[in-house]
Write an enzyme that holds these catalytic residues in place. Structure first.
Site, PDB file in Angstrom:
ATOM      1  N   GLU A   1      39.974  11.454  69.941  1.00 59.45           N
ATOM      2  CA  GLU A   1      38.882  12.301  70.409  1.00 59.45           C
ATOM      3  C   GLU A   1      38.430  11.935  71.815  1.00 59.45           C
ATOM      4  O   GLU A   1      38.440  10.760  72.187  1.00 59.45           O
ATOM      5  CB  GLU A   1      37.668  12.168  69.481  1.00 59.45           C
TER       6      GLU A   1
ATOM      7  N   HIS B   1      40.171  -3.062  65.106  1.00 62.94           N
ATOM      8  CA  HIS B   1      39.135  -2.182  65.657  1.00 62.94           C
ATOM      9  C   HIS B   1      37.914  -2.927  66.213  1.00 62.94           C
ATOM     10  O   HIS B   1      36.792  -2.733  65.765  1.00 62.94           O
ATOM     11  CB  HIS B   1      38.683  -1.170  64.599  1.00 62.94           C
TER      12      HIS B   1
ATOM     13  N   GLN C   1      44.219  -7.333  66.594  1.00 61.86           N
ATOM     14  CA  GLN C   1      43.836  -6.598  67.791  1.00 61.86           C
ATOM     15  C   GLN C   1      42.782  -7.339  68.602  1.00 61.86           C
ATOM     16  O   GLN C   1      42.294  -6.817  69.608  1.00 61.86           O
ATOM     17  CB  GLN C   1      43.319  -5.211  67.400  1.00 61.86           C
TER      18      GLN C   1
ATOM     19  N   TYR D   1      45.762   7.528  56.749  1.00 60.36           N
ATOM     20  CA  TYR D   1      47.171   7.109  56.818  1.00 60.36           C
ATOM     21  C   TYR D   1      47.922   7.430  55.535  1.00 60.36           C
ATOM     22  O   TYR D   1      49.147   7.544  55.534  1.00 60.36           O
ATOM     23  CB  TYR D   1      47.258   5.617  57.140  1.00 60.36           C
TER      24      TYR D   1
END
Length: 374
Positions: free
Chosen positions: A245, A153, A89, A266
């Protein structure tokens, strides 16, 4: 079924391309919206910001910064961009202009940087030349600590507050438990001065904790914007299996991850809900199924009068823009503007059009306008 959901979550996280084509127009609760391709030929565009002359600065995750002109022409890569770790990522992530850009032409970039021990998010700045072809005197002003071996992340959005302080959103890099430790930058939002120094009024200055931290206990915040009336930072955060959120990060507060969540691990293992731990700052809204929020803006333009004051959030798994109606600090309603593409960032054009970056190997910038104006 659980294995399918888990596999899908990993594909979404690493950018599996959609096979659905964007429409010429889409339905909205407020009327038909025209969608056109404004620019194309961008590889996984990640962040964008407008220059005063109306051109767009756009990052590509593999490590390129480009200028997109007012007619959609894409420049050659801009020189002077730092080396990035374009893996998982990570890569070249967000871009922001200095509040005094008109005078100093300073551009800020966030990116994943390879270091001893792995990699982490870094922020740096350089001067964009008058031709928009190169950054000079690039310097790193902030490094997330510690660096870790994960490729997950990184965060990371850059938002300047009205007082000139810079907010940087940081993921917990897949190291969940570390998000509960305010002595590191994993799973935090940090607040720094434009030169990277620590503001004297940060909540952990002189206390146990990293001086740069504004709030902690976050998972992976890839959406951030200032409320246009209050100047307060709002963020949208990716949950695990469910539980994305919408937050108003509060100075010095612990937002709970991974001790609480509106989603599950998960594996399917339950996580206590935030309502069971009132000592944590709770979200003002959550999404299950997830939308996978990335990039967002408060709409303030005239072109979509009915959207004024709404949050427009890029949806990766939602494959569109999530339009959220806000009433004070509450969500009054929402709809998904279905574009058939993973949307990585959303920005408002100077004329009030909505621009959406698609997260694809052959990425595009889509331009949304009211269909009646075409």
């Amino acid at each position: 079924m659980l294995r399918i959901l888990i596999a899908s979550s990993f594909l979404l996280a690493f950018g599996a391309p959609s096979t659905t084509l964007a429409q010429d127009s889409i339905e909205s609760e407020t009327g038909l919206v025209a969608v056109e391709i404004f620019a194309e030929g961008l590889e996984h565009p990640w962040g964008a910001t407008y220059l005063p002359d109306g051109a767009l600065l756009v990052t590509e995750r593999p490590g390129r910064l480009r200028l997109v002109s007012t007619d959609g022409a894409v420049s050659d890569p801009i020189d002077g961009v730092p080396d990035v770790l374009a893996s998982g990522q990570g890569g070249l992530l967000d871009v922001a202009l200095d509040p005094d850009f008109a005078d100093n032409r300073t551009v800020y970039l966030s990116y994943s940087e390879e270091r001893g021990g792995g990699a982490a998010t870094s922020v740096g700045r350089g001067r964009l030349d008058e031709n928009g072809s190169a950054l000079s005197n690039f310097e790193v002003i902030f490094r997330q600590e510690p660096a870790v071996s994960s490729r997950l992340h990184y965060g990371s959005r850059l938002v300047f507050a009205p007082d000139g302080k810079l907010f940087v959103t940081l993921g917990e890099r897949g190291k969940m438990r570390e998000a509960q430790d305010p002595n590191n930058h994993l799973g935090t939002i940090v607040r720094i001065n434009p030169d990277g120094s620590v503001p004297d009024d940060n909540p952990f200055v002189g206390k146990d904790g990293a001086d740069e931290i504004w709030s902690y206990g976050h998972r992976n915040v890839q959406s951030a914007a200032l409320h246009p009336q209050t100047g307060v930072l709002w963020t949208a955060e990716m949950g695990p299996l469910g539980g994305d959120e919408l937050n108003i990060p509060q100075a010095g507060r612990n937002h709970g991850w991974p001790a609480v969540s509106w989603g599950r691990h998960y594996s399917g293992k339950r996580i206590p809900e935030p309502s069971t731990r009132p000592e944590f700052a709770d979200s003002i809204h959550s999404w299950t199924p997830v939308i996978s929020p990335s990039g967002m803006t408060f709409y303030t333009g005239d072109m979509f009068a009915d959207w004024r004051g709404n949050l427009l959030i890029g949806g990766l798994s939602a494959e569109g823009i999530v339009r959220v109606r806000i009433d004070g600090k509450q969500v009054a309603g929402e709809e998904v503007l279905a574009l058939g593409r993973r949307i990585r960032d959303v920005v408002q054009a100077p004329d009030g059009a909505v621009m959406a970056l698609t997260d694809e190997p052959a990425g595009k910038i889509l331009r949304l306008t009211p269909a009646a104006s075409q």
